[in-house]
Design a protein around this motif. Structure first.
Motif, PDB file in Angstrom:
ATOM      1  N   TYR A 220       8.560  38.263 -13.973  1.00  0.00           N
ATOM      2  CA  TYR A 220       9.992  38.208 -13.240  1.00  0.00           C
ATOM      3  C   TYR A 220      10.735  39.181 -14.119  1.00  0.00           C
ATOM      4  CZ  TYR A 220      14.923  36.640 -12.646  1.00  0.00           C
ATOM      5  OH  TYR A 220      15.939  36.342 -12.185  1.00  0.00           O
ATOM      6  N   ASP A 221      10.543  39.686 -15.347  1.00  0.00           N
ATOM      7  CA  ASP A 221      11.110  40.831 -16.046  1.00  0.00           C
ATOM      8  C   ASP A 221      10.557  42.076 -15.656  1.00  0.00           C
ATOM      9  OD1 ASP A 221      12.794  38.916 -17.341  1.00  0.00           O
ATOM     10  OD2 ASP A 221      11.512  38.902 -18.990  1.00  0.00           O
ATOM     11  N   GLY A 222       9.513  42.082 -14.850  1.00  0.00           N
ATOM     12  CA  GLY A 222       8.921  43.619 -14.650  1.00  0.00           C
ATOM     13  C   GLY A 222       8.515  44.248 -15.875  1.00  0.00           C
ATOM     14  N   VAL A 223       7.817  43.671 -16.842  1.00  0.00           N
ATOM     15  CA  VAL A 223       7.259  44.522 -17.913  1.00  0.00           C
ATOM     16  C   VAL A 223       6.209  45.283 -17.286  1.00  0.00           C
ATOM     17  CG1 VAL A 223       8.146  42.606 -19.626  1.00  0.00           C
ATOM     18  CG2 VAL A 223       5.943  42.586 -18.746  1.00  0.00           C
ATOM     19  N   THR A 224       6.101  46.572 -18.189  1.00  0.00           N
ATOM     20  CA  THR A 224       4.929  47.322 -17.867  1.00  0.00           C
ATOM     21  C   THR A 224       3.841  47.094 -18.693  1.00  0.00           C
ATOM     22  OG1 THR A 224       6.035  49.005 -19.042  1.00  0.00           O
ATOM     23  CG2 THR A 224       6.604  49.056 -16.867  1.00  0.00           C
ATOM     24  N   GLN A 225       3.967  46.354 -19.936  1.00  0.00           N
ATOM     25  CA  GLN A 225       2.746  46.156 -20.711  1.00  0.00           C
ATOM     26  C   GLN A 225       2.874  44.681 -21.136  1.00  0.00           C
ATOM     27  OE1 GLN A 225       2.894  48.820 -23.978  1.00  0.00           O
ATOM     28  NE2 GLN A 225       1.098  49.835 -23.254  1.00  0.00           N
ATOM     29  N   TYR A 226       1.779  44.333 -21.263  1.00  0.00           N
ATOM     30  CA  TYR A 226       1.595  42.932 -21.699  1.00  0.00           C
ATOM     31  C   TYR A 226       0.408  42.723 -22.772  1.00  0.00           C
ATOM     32  CZ  TYR A 226       2.310  37.872 -20.983  1.00  0.00           C
ATOM     33  OH  TYR A 226       2.711  36.367 -21.204  1.00  0.00           O
ATOM     34  N   GLY A 227       0.308  41.412 -23.297  1.00  0.00           N
ATOM     35  CA  GLY A 227      -0.954  41.537 -24.149  1.00  0.00           C
ATOM     36  C   GLY A 227      -0.985  40.356 -25.060  1.00  0.00           C
ATOM     37  N   ALA A 228      -1.775  40.500 -26.220  1.00  0.00           N
ATOM     38  CA  ALA A 228      -1.858  39.348 -27.120  1.00  0.00           C
ATOM     39  C   ALA A 228      -1.641  40.109 -28.460  1.00  0.00           C
ATOM     40  CB  ALA A 228      -3.391  38.941 -27.145  1.00  0.00           C
ATOM     41  N   THR A 229      -1.188  39.203 -29.334  1.00  0.00           N
ATOM     42  CA  THR A 229      -0.872  39.644 -30.606  1.00  0.00           C
ATOM     43  C   THR A 229      -1.371  38.753 -31.687  1.00  0.00           C
ATOM     44  OG1 THR A 229       1.407  40.034 -29.771  1.00  0.00           O
ATOM     45  CG2 THR A 229       1.185  40.131 -32.262  1.00  0.00           C
TER      46      THR A 229
ATOM     47  N   ASN B 254       1.883  44.160  -8.278  1.00  0.00           N
ATOM     48  CA  ASN B 254       0.638  43.135  -7.770  1.00  0.00           C
ATOM     49  C   ASN B 254       0.502  42.066  -8.715  1.00  0.00           C
ATOM     50  OD1 ASN B 254       0.126  44.488  -5.173  1.00  0.00           O
ATOM     51  ND2 ASN B 254      -0.848  46.202  -6.609  1.00  0.00           N
ATOM     52  N   ALA B 255       1.306  42.122  -9.982  1.00  0.00           N
ATOM     53  CA  ALA B 255       0.792  41.231 -11.110  1.00  0.00           C
ATOM     54  C   ALA B 255       1.155  39.812 -10.862  1.00  0.00           C
ATOM     55  CB  ALA B 255       1.608  41.559 -12.328  1.00  0.00           C
ATOM     56  N   SER B 256       0.410  38.882 -11.174  1.00  0.00           N
ATOM     57  CA  SER B 256       0.864  37.477 -11.088  1.00  0.00           C
ATOM     58  C   SER B 256       0.883  36.773 -12.275  1.00  0.00           C
ATOM     59  CB  SER B 256       0.012  36.673 -10.080  1.00  0.00           C
ATOM     60  OG  SER B 256      -1.331  36.567 -10.600  1.00  0.00           O
ATOM     61  N   PRO B 257       1.433  35.785 -12.640  1.00  0.00           N
ATOM     62  CA  PRO B 257       1.232  35.033 -13.987  1.00  0.00           C
ATOM     63  C   PRO B 257      -0.171  34.700 -14.120  1.00  0.00           C
ATOM     64  CG  PRO B 257       3.135  34.218 -12.546  1.00  0.00           C
ATOM     65  CD  PRO B 257       2.524  34.990 -11.660  1.00  0.00           C
ATOM     66  N   LYS B 258      -0.806  34.381 -13.249  1.00  0.00           N
ATOM     67  CA  LYS B 258      -2.342  34.027 -13.530  1.00  0.00           C
ATOM     68  C   LYS B 258      -2.815  35.306 -13.761  1.00  0.00           C
ATOM     69  CE  LYS B 258      -6.205  31.448 -12.622  1.00  0.00           C
ATOM     70  NZ  LYS B 258      -6.993  32.139 -14.016  1.00  0.00           N
ATOM     71  N   ASP B 259      -2.755  36.436 -13.395  1.00  0.00           N
ATOM     72  CA  ASP B 259      -3.351  37.456 -13.822  1.00  0.00           C
ATOM     73  C   ASP B 259      -3.139  37.822 -15.132  1.00  0.00           C
ATOM     74  OD1 ASP B 259      -4.348  37.897 -11.066  1.00  0.00           O
ATOM     75  OD2 ASP B 259      -2.695  39.305 -10.636  1.00  0.00           O
ATOM     76  N   LEU B 260      -1.915  37.858 -15.537  1.00  0.00           N
ATOM     77  CA  LEU B 260      -1.579  38.231 -16.762  1.00  0.00           C
ATOM     78  C   LEU B 260      -1.858  37.217 -17.784  1.00  0.00           C
ATOM     79  CD1 LEU B 260       2.282  39.407 -16.469  1.00  0.00           C
ATOM     80  CD2 LEU B 260       0.400  40.549 -16.348  1.00  0.00           C
ATOM     81  N   LEU B 261      -2.003  35.853 -17.509  1.00  0.00           N
ATOM     82  CA  LEU B 261      -2.616  35.009 -18.406  1.00  0.00           C
ATOM     83  C   LEU B 261      -4.118  35.278 -18.653  1.00  0.00           C
ATOM     84  CD1 LEU B 261      -2.344  32.521 -20.037  1.00  0.00           C
ATOM     85  CD2 LEU B 261      -2.933  31.109 -18.042  1.00  0.00           C
ATOM     86  N   ASP B 262      -4.589  35.584 -17.705  1.00  0.00           N
ATOM     87  CA  ASP B 262      -6.233  35.877 -17.844  1.00  0.00           C
ATOM     88  C   ASP B 262      -6.515  37.129 -18.837  1.00  0.00           C
ATOM     89  OD1 ASP B 262      -6.795  33.654 -16.189  1.00  0.00           O
ATOM     90  OD2 ASP B 262      -7.264  34.650 -14.319  1.00  0.00           O
ATOM     91  N   GLN B 263      -5.600  38.116 -18.148  1.00  0.00           N
ATOM     92  CA  GLN B 263      -5.733  39.324 -19.027  1.00  0.00           C
ATOM     93  C   GLN B 263      -5.411  39.265 -20.360  1.00  0.00           C
ATOM     94  OE1 GLN B 263      -4.683  43.208 -17.011  1.00  0.00           O
ATOM     95  NE2 GLN B 263      -4.178  41.707 -15.221  1.00  0.00           N
ATOM     96  N   ALA B 264      -4.254  38.472 -20.874  1.00  0.00           N
ATOM     97  CA  ALA B 264      -3.869  38.363 -22.344  1.00  0.00           C
ATOM     98  C   ALA B 264      -4.833  37.379 -22.988  1.00  0.00           C
ATOM     99  CB  ALA B 264      -2.461  37.462 -22.150  1.00  0.00           C
ATOM    100  N   ASN B 265      -5.496  36.547 -22.408  1.00  0.00           N
ATOM    101  CA  ASN B 265      -6.625  35.617 -22.897  1.00  0.00           C
ATOM    102  C   ASN B 265      -7.838  36.600 -23.291  1.00  0.00           C
ATOM    103  OD1 ASN B 265      -5.224  33.313 -22.908  1.00  0.00           O
ATOM    104  ND2 ASN B 265      -6.086  32.479 -20.906  1.00  0.00           N
TER     105      ASN B 265
END
Length: 135
Positions: free
Chosen positions: A2-11, A36-47
Motif C-alpha cells: 500500500y505504501d509503495g516501499v522500494t525496499q523490504y526485508g527481515a531484521t 508487481n509486488a503483492s503481499p504474498k511476494d513480500l512475505l515469501d521474500q521476507a521469510n
C-alpha cells in the motif's frame, strides 16, 4: 504494498518491551518491484531473508558467542498495528477507483478474506476466489 516501499526485508534485533524497538543487530533487505509486488511476494521474500539471517547467526548464538550489532540501522517510519491493517482492508462504494485498487492490491492474500465492506451495520467479507475484476 500500500505504501509503495522500494525496499523490504527481515531484521534481527534484540527484543524489548515495545514492538520493533530493540537494537538492530543485522538486516537483510531486498528491492521491491512496486508495480508487481503483492503481499504474498513480500512475505515469501521476507521469510527467505529471515532464514538467511538465522543461518548466519544461529551457530554463533548456540556457541554462546556475544552478538553485537553489525550495522547502525535504526527503526524508522510509522509503526503499524493489526487494527491499522483491518481499517485498510475496509472498502466502500464511495472510495475513488485509485484508492479501491490500491487497497485491493495491498490487502489480497491467498487463503485470507481480508477485504470487507460494511452495509447497514453488517460486515461483508469479499471472497477473493469469487472476485471478478473488470479493469
Amino acid at each position: 504494498v500500500y505504501d509503495g516501499v522500494t525496499q523490504y526485508g527481515a531484521t534481527l534485533h534484540f527484543m524489548s518491551e515495545k514492538v520493533d524497538e530493540g537494537q538492530i543487530i543485522d538486516a537483510e533487505l531486498f528491492d521491491v518491484d512496486t508495480c508487481n509486488a503483492s503481499p504474498k511476494d513480500l512475505l515469501d521474500q521476507a521469510n527467505e531473508a529471515g532464514i538467511r539471517l538465522i543461518r548466519k547467526y544461529l551457530p554463533r548464538l548456540l556457541a554462546g558467542e556475544q552478538i553485537l550489532p553489525e550495522m547502525t540501522m535504526h527503526w524508522g517510519g510509522k509503526k503499524r498495528k493489526r487494527a491499522d491493517f483491518k481499517l485498510l482492508c475496509r472498502v466502500s462504494s464511495d472510495m475513488s477507483d485509485t484508492e479501491f485498487h490500491r487497497r485491493l492490491k495491498a490487502c489480497r492474500m491467498p487463503g485470507h478474506k481480508n477485504l470487507h465492506t460494511n452495509i447497514k451495520g453488517y460486515r461483508f467479507l469479499i471472497d477473493d476466489d469469487l472476485l471478478i475484476l473488470n479493469f
